[in-house]
Design a protein around this motif. Sequence first.
Motif, PDB file in Angstrom:
ATOM      1  N   PHE A  76     -11.338  -1.791   1.961  1.00 21.05           N
ATOM      2  CA  PHE A  76     -10.557  -2.947   2.277  1.00 21.05           C
ATOM      3  C   PHE A  76     -11.115  -4.070   2.873  1.00 21.05           C
ATOM      4  O   PHE A  76     -10.991  -5.197   2.143  1.00 21.05           O
ATOM      5  CB  PHE A  76      -9.364  -2.508   3.144  1.00 21.05           C
ATOM      6  N   VAL A 263      -2.397   6.461   1.761  1.00 20.67           N
ATOM      7  CA  VAL A 263      -2.830   5.354   2.561  1.00 20.67           C
ATOM      8  C   VAL A 263      -3.319   4.166   1.903  1.00 20.67           C
ATOM      9  O   VAL A 263      -2.737   3.050   2.278  1.00 20.67           O
ATOM     10  CB  VAL A 263      -3.845   5.771   3.669  1.00 20.67           C
ATOM     11  N   VAL A 267      -1.320   0.225   1.946  1.00 20.91           N
ATOM     12  CA  VAL A 267      -1.860  -0.668   2.498  1.00 20.91           C
ATOM     13  C   VAL A 267      -1.995  -1.732   1.139  1.00 20.91           C
ATOM     14  O   VAL A 267      -1.686  -3.089   1.480  1.00 20.91           O
ATOM     15  CB  VAL A 267      -3.229  -0.487   2.978  1.00 20.91           C
ATOM     16  N   SER A 268      -2.411  -1.297  -0.037  1.00 21.81           N
ATOM     17  CA  SER A 268      -2.533  -2.200  -1.167  1.00 21.81           C
ATOM     18  C   SER A 268      -1.234  -2.972  -1.317  1.00 21.81           C
ATOM     19  O   SER A 268      -1.024  -4.082  -1.503  1.00 21.81           O
ATOM     20  CB  SER A 268      -3.120  -1.426  -2.234  1.00 21.81           C
ATOM     21  N   ALA A 271      -0.288  -5.509   1.185  1.00 23.06           N
ATOM     22  CA  ALA A 271      -1.269  -6.770   0.989  1.00 23.06           C
ATOM     23  C   ALA A 271      -0.630  -7.461  -0.237  1.00 23.06           C
ATOM     24  O   ALA A 271      -0.552  -8.784  -0.217  1.00 23.06           O
ATOM     25  CB  ALA A 271      -2.654  -6.324   0.800  1.00 23.06           C
TER      26      ALA A 271
END
Length: 292
Positions: A76, A263, A267-268, A271
Amino acid sequence: MTDTAAPAIRHPRMAWKRASVLPGFGITFGYTLVYLGLIVLLPLAALLFRPAELGVDGFIKTVTAPRVVASLKLSFGAAAIAALINGVFGLIVAWVLTRYTFPLKRVADALVDLPFALPTAVAGIALTALYAPNGWIGKWLMPLGLKVAFTPLGVVVALIFIGLPFVVRTVQPVLLDLDREVEEAAASLGATRWQNFRMVIFPSIMPALLTGFALAFARAVGEYGSVIFIAGNMPMRSEIAPLLIVTKLEEFDYAGAAAIGLVMVVVSLGALAAVNALQTSLAARGRPGAAA
């Protein structure tokens, strides 16, 4: 005495069918739902339910392991850095291709799409050959104390290479469609070139630039082929999360691989949701009367 014909009463379903633009909408809509379900929803469902085999404690233990955390940070972090760099230089490349005429412009424009067409493994091998300590570029960087290949910096370089076209091809059409008369009006009112760009052009291309950033970031997070060759794949240092997922699959740890993948997806999506919210906010500010 004249008879007035009563207006025909149309059934709501008939009116809906008559208003439909696409022929056979029911069939095509059903096919769309089935296709999305099999291609998108089913894999996501497997990604959600497979980590359940670990239990809550096992899931937390898997995703918080030092090796997993280090790989997620690298994936990331490198993707964000590469997307930011591509946002700056992709805008410059798009600006040059749309605002200037120069020899071999068509060739330069075609080269932007090269990372799209080039197999990722070939890109990784080429970048490694260039930036290795004995490579064409790496041998000049080593005396300066700058090692690219087999380091996190090499990961960023690979992600910049594969992400640049997303920014250029997203911003370029918007620059082509900009009304030059608005820029000329601003210049006639005394605006400098920098003021013209900052106050007239940049607000117009900002949503497209954010879209290009989001696309480059999303592609970089899951990139595998072009990174594994130049990264060196050293655990806790240059190992990316997709490679760790492949390693767990080779060890038949499907639940652990799915946990790491879950996960990454969460998270992607977070974002991308933040980028979309920023785009919506900027679009709202740009509408007439938004300030009032």
